[in-house]
Design a protein around this motif. Structure first.
Motif, PDB file in Angstrom:
ATOM      1  N   GLY A 125       0.792  -1.233   0.000  1.00 58.20           N
ATOM      2  CA  GLY A 125       0.000   0.000   0.000  1.00 58.20           C
ATOM      3  C   GLY A 125       0.819   1.276   0.000  1.00 58.20           C
ATOM      4  O   GLY A 125       0.293   2.344   0.301  1.00 58.20           O
ATOM      5  N   HIS A 149      -2.880   5.237  -7.595  1.00 55.33           N
ATOM      6  CA  HIS A 149      -3.318   5.249  -6.198  1.00 55.33           C
ATOM      7  C   HIS A 149      -4.349   4.154  -5.908  1.00 55.33           C
ATOM      8  O   HIS A 149      -4.597   3.816  -4.746  1.00 55.33           O
ATOM      9  CB  HIS A 149      -3.901   6.628  -5.846  1.00 55.33           C
ATOM     10  CG  HIS A 149      -3.761   6.985  -4.398  1.00 55.33           C
ATOM     11  ND1 HIS A 149      -2.539   7.181  -3.785  1.00 55.33           N
ATOM     12  CD2 HIS A 149      -4.690   7.167  -3.426  1.00 55.33           C
ATOM     13  CE1 HIS A 149      -2.715   7.483  -2.517  1.00 55.33           C
ATOM     14  NE2 HIS A 149      -4.016   7.476  -2.272  1.00 55.33           N
ATOM     15  N   ARG A 202      -3.168   1.389  -3.680  1.00 57.66           N
ATOM     16  CA  ARG A 202      -3.172   1.677  -2.240  1.00 57.66           C
ATOM     17  C   ARG A 202      -4.558   1.404  -1.643  1.00 57.66           C
ATOM     18  O   ARG A 202      -4.680   0.785  -0.583  1.00 57.66           O
ATOM     19  CB  ARG A 202      -2.743   3.129  -2.024  1.00 57.66           C
ATOM     20  CG  ARG A 202      -2.601   3.578  -0.576  1.00 57.66           C
ATOM     21  CD  ARG A 202      -1.894   4.928  -0.545  1.00 57.66           C
ATOM     22  NE  ARG A 202      -1.969   5.590   0.751  1.00 57.66           N
ATOM     23  CZ  ARG A 202      -1.160   5.360   1.766  1.00 57.66           C
ATOM     24  NH1 ARG A 202      -0.207   4.442   1.648  1.00 57.66           N
ATOM     25  NH2 ARG A 202      -1.275   6.018   2.891  1.00 57.66           N
ATOM     26  N   HIS A 203      -5.607   1.881  -2.314  1.00 55.11           N
ATOM     27  CA  HIS A 203      -6.969   1.638  -1.829  1.00 55.11           C
ATOM     28  C   HIS A 203      -7.310   0.148  -1.881  1.00 55.11           C
ATOM     29  O   HIS A 203      -7.985  -0.378  -0.981  1.00 55.11           O
ATOM     30  CB  HIS A 203      -7.967   2.437  -2.672  1.00 55.11           C
ATOM     31  CG  HIS A 203      -7.974   3.900  -2.352  1.00 55.11           C
ATOM     32  ND1 HIS A 203      -8.717   4.437  -1.332  1.00 55.11           N
ATOM     33  CD2 HIS A 203      -7.323   4.952  -2.930  1.00 55.11           C
ATOM     34  CE1 HIS A 203      -8.536   5.749  -1.285  1.00 55.11           C
ATOM     35  NE2 HIS A 203      -7.683   6.085  -2.246  1.00 55.11           N
ATOM     36  N   ALA A 213      -5.677  -1.634   1.109  1.00 57.45           N
ATOM     37  CA  ALA A 213      -6.386  -1.384   2.369  1.00 57.45           C
ATOM     38  C   ALA A 213      -7.678  -2.196   2.443  1.00 57.45           C
ATOM     39  O   ALA A 213      -8.011  -2.778   3.489  1.00 57.45           O
ATOM     40  CB  ALA A 213      -6.693   0.107   2.496  1.00 57.45           C
ATOM     41  N   LEU A 259      -0.127   1.927   6.464  1.00 57.10           N
ATOM     42  CA  LEU A 259      -0.415   2.915   5.422  1.00 57.10           C
ATOM     43  C   LEU A 259       0.236   4.269   5.708  1.00 57.10           C
ATOM     44  O   LEU A 259       0.328   5.108   4.810  1.00 57.10           O
ATOM     45  CB  LEU A 259      -1.932   3.098   5.280  1.00 57.10           C
ATOM     46  CG  LEU A 259      -2.700   1.906   4.687  1.00 57.10           C
ATOM     47  CD1 LEU A 259      -4.200   2.133   4.791  1.00 57.10           C
ATOM     48  CD2 LEU A 259      -2.292   1.676   3.239  1.00 57.10           C
ATOM     49  N   HIS A 298      -0.872   6.522   8.083  1.00 56.95           N
ATOM     50  CA  HIS A 298      -1.886   7.513   8.396  1.00 56.95           C
ATOM     51  C   HIS A 298      -1.695   8.061   9.804  1.00 56.95           C
ATOM     52  O   HIS A 298      -1.205   7.361  10.691  1.00 56.95           O
ATOM     53  CB  HIS A 298      -3.284   6.906   8.285  1.00 56.95           C
ATOM     54  CG  HIS A 298      -3.699   6.639   6.868  1.00 56.95           C
ATOM     55  ND1 HIS A 298      -4.672   5.732   6.534  1.00 56.95           N
ATOM     56  CD2 HIS A 298      -3.255   7.167   5.687  1.00 56.95           C
ATOM     57  CE1 HIS A 298      -4.820   5.707   5.217  1.00 56.95           C
ATOM     58  NE2 HIS A 298      -3.973   6.563   4.688  1.00 56.95           N
ATOM     59  N   THR A 324      -8.014   6.105   7.798  1.00 56.77           N
ATOM     60  CA  THR A 324      -8.008   4.765   7.194  1.00 56.77           C
ATOM     61  C   THR A 324      -9.424   4.275   6.938  1.00 56.77           C
ATOM     62  O   THR A 324      -9.751   3.814   5.842  1.00 56.77           O
ATOM     63  CB  THR A 324      -7.272   3.773   8.115  1.00 56.77           C
ATOM     64  OG1 THR A 324      -5.993   4.306   8.457  1.00 56.77           O
ATOM     65  CG2 THR A 324      -7.097   2.427   7.438  1.00 56.77           C
ATOM     66  N   ARG A 377     -11.536   6.855   4.328  1.00 60.17           N
ATOM     67  CA  ARG A 377     -11.075   7.117   2.966  1.00 60.17           C
ATOM     68  C   ARG A 377     -10.497   5.900   2.242  1.00 60.17           C
ATOM     69  O   ARG A 377     -10.415   5.884   1.019  1.00 60.17           O
ATOM     70  CB  ARG A 377     -10.002   8.220   2.989  1.00 60.17           C
ATOM     71  CG  ARG A 377     -10.496   9.538   3.551  1.00 60.17           C
ATOM     72  CD  ARG A 377      -9.421  10.598   3.435  1.00 60.17           C
ATOM     73  NE  ARG A 377      -9.759  11.790   4.189  1.00 60.17           N
ATOM     74  CZ  ARG A 377      -8.964  12.855   4.296  1.00 60.17           C
ATOM     75  NH1 ARG A 377      -7.794  12.857   3.679  1.00 60.17           N
ATOM     76  NH2 ARG A 377      -9.331  13.910   5.016  1.00 60.17           N
ATOM     77  N   TYR A 378     -10.083   4.900   2.986  1.00 64.97           N
ATOM     78  CA  TYR A 378      -9.337   3.815   2.340  1.00 64.97           C
ATOM     79  C   TYR A 378      -9.975   2.441   2.448  1.00 64.97           C
ATOM     80  O   TYR A 378      -9.526   1.506   1.796  1.00 64.97           O
ATOM     81  CB  TYR A 378      -7.909   3.758   2.903  1.00 64.97           C
ATOM     82  CG  TYR A 378      -7.022   4.842   2.340  1.00 64.97           C
ATOM     83  CD1 TYR A 378      -6.227   4.596   1.219  1.00 64.97           C
ATOM     84  CD2 TYR A 378      -7.012   6.114   2.894  1.00 64.97           C
ATOM     85  CE1 TYR A 378      -5.432   5.601   0.687  1.00 64.97           C
ATOM     86  CE2 TYR A 378      -6.231   7.114   2.370  1.00 64.97           C
ATOM     87  CZ  TYR A 378      -5.435   6.854   1.260  1.00 64.97           C
ATOM     88  OH  TYR A 378      -4.659   7.849   0.725  1.00 64.97           O
TER      89      TYR A 378
END
Length: 408
Positions: free
Chosen positions: A241, A350, A353-354, A357, A374, A376, A382, A385-386
């Motif tokens: 991620g 990106h 990354r999502h 998660a 991640l 954060h 987290t 948004r993810y």
């Protein structure tokens, strides 16, 4: 008889002494009440009026005085204080250099010392592209709340290079800069007529793209069949991620083979330069986005076996060379070509990354560990948004009620 007279005289003298002492004290109290203190510039005139004097201005080192008059000391003192306050107010409105552009540049210059270069660039772009073209020649006392509301509406409807309108998140950032300039100006005693509290905007989050299990499977198959260093980097992102800028900055020395962990300490970013000639931007190796972005990530065994085969000490991970790197924009373009070759719907880098998660939550990761992996600052980022639970996961969770109730 003589003794009695002496006693009476002594008694009278004592009473007289008390009376004189009382009158002296009374006179002193009255004198203290009506007499001005040293340095006040308050005097009683021959015509019986009181006069208070104050410095209106200084010209060439010489003071020009103003005066106020009243029938009593108390009254003239009050008038003198009012005159001084009024003068101080006029002085604050006569401070030079109170145009928005002057104050904005002074504000940015003052805070740039404590900002990261990327943040300073972002603020400068907001000033140059949005705030200065609209308000640069205006004094802050001329900008009203109505002006501000009209400005925001124009940004939402027709802002941007192509007049397509700006996202609410971008407009919120612009208003944040306006508010910081406003606070700075007030601290410097500049008159300000507007307040950003008149603006009400909600940050709108777009639907985040997450690869389905089938799409991710196709992508993994492609990467394994066409394995080169850039493809290895994409694989690393799918399993950790990390951000694309962090990936581009990673060197093989950041991977601890014995401890099976990845250390994220730098990020690669293209920034605008202030050079008058040549390229307007340049790629720089910087500190990560925030202090929480500096982190160590445990690596799974299967990924470690693959990394060991390509390990080159001292080199950048994506190039295998000590001095040559791949910048994020180039990596983004390569990623889009790869997913197109896989027949996957368009997505930006990106998305990896999502997707990471979301997969972690589906596998039962505890949120605190995932938040730290991640990079954060807190768990809320987290979760909000993810983490994007799939319909399959939602259905699986809903079906757990079957273990509690039997519906006939």
């Amino acid at each position: 008889m003589l003794v009695c007279v002496d006693i009476q005289n002594a008694f009278c003298s004592k009473e007289m002494f008390r009376e004189i002492n009382y009158r002296q004290k009374s006179c002193q109290i009255r004198r203290d009440w009506i007499m001005p203190r040293t340095g006040e510039n308050i005097y009683k005139r021959k015509d019986g009026r009181w006069e208070g004097r104050y410095i209106k201005e200084k010209n060439g080192g010489k003071a020009k005085y103003g005066s106020v008059y009243a029938r009593s000391y108390k009254e003239v003192k009050g008038k003198l204080e009012e005159a001084k306050k009024e003068l101080d107010g006029k002085k604050s409105y006569s401070i030079p250099g109170k145009k928005m552009e002057d104050i904005g540049r002074n504000w940015l210059s003052e805070i740039s010392v404590s900002l990261k270069e990327s943040s300073a660039n972002k603020y400068e772009d907001i000033l140059r592209c949005y705030i200065f073209p609209e308000f640069g020649e205006n004094e802050l006392s001329e900008i009203t709340n109505q002006h501000l509301m009209n400005f925001v509406n124009n940004l939402l409807v027709s802002g941007g290079v192509n007049k397509q309108g700006l996202a609410s998140a971008t407009v919120i950032e612009i208003m944040s800069v306006m508010n910081r300039i406003r606070i700075y100006a007030m601290r410097k005693s500049y008159p300000v007529a507007f307040s950003v509290e008149c603006i009400s905007l909600k940050r709108e989050y777009k639907n985040i793209r997450v690869f389905s299990l089938e799409e991710e499977g196709r992508l993994l198959n492609y990467l394994q069949k066409h394995m080169e260093l850039p493809e290895l980097g994409i694989l690393l992102c799918l399993f950790t991620g990390i951000r694309v800028g962090e990936l581009c900055a990673i060197k093989w020395d950041d991977i601890d083979i014995s401890e099976k962990k990845l250390s994220v300490r730098k990020t690669l970013q293209r920034l605008r330069t202030s050079k008058p000639e040549g390229c307007k931007t340049e790629v720089k190796l910087l500190e990560p986005k925030s202090s929480s972005s500096v982190r160590d990530i445990p690596l799974p065994d299967a990924l470690m076996e693959l990394l060991e085969k390509f390990y080159i000490s001292g080199a950048f991970l994506l190039t295998g060379e000590n001095s040559r790197f791949i910048e994020p924009r180039t990596m983004q373009n390569r990623f889009k070509k790869i997913i197109a070759a896989c027949g996957i719907q368009d997505a930006n880098f990106h998305t990896t990354r999502h997707t990471f998660a979301t997969r972690c939550i589906e596998l039962g990761f505890d949120v605190k560990s995932l938040s730290e992996i991640l990079g954060h600052a807190n768990v809320a980022i987290t979760m909000n948004r993810y983490v994007h639970p799939s319909m399959e996961l939602k259905r699986e969770n809903m079906n757990r009620f079957s273990d509690l109730f039997t519906v006939k």
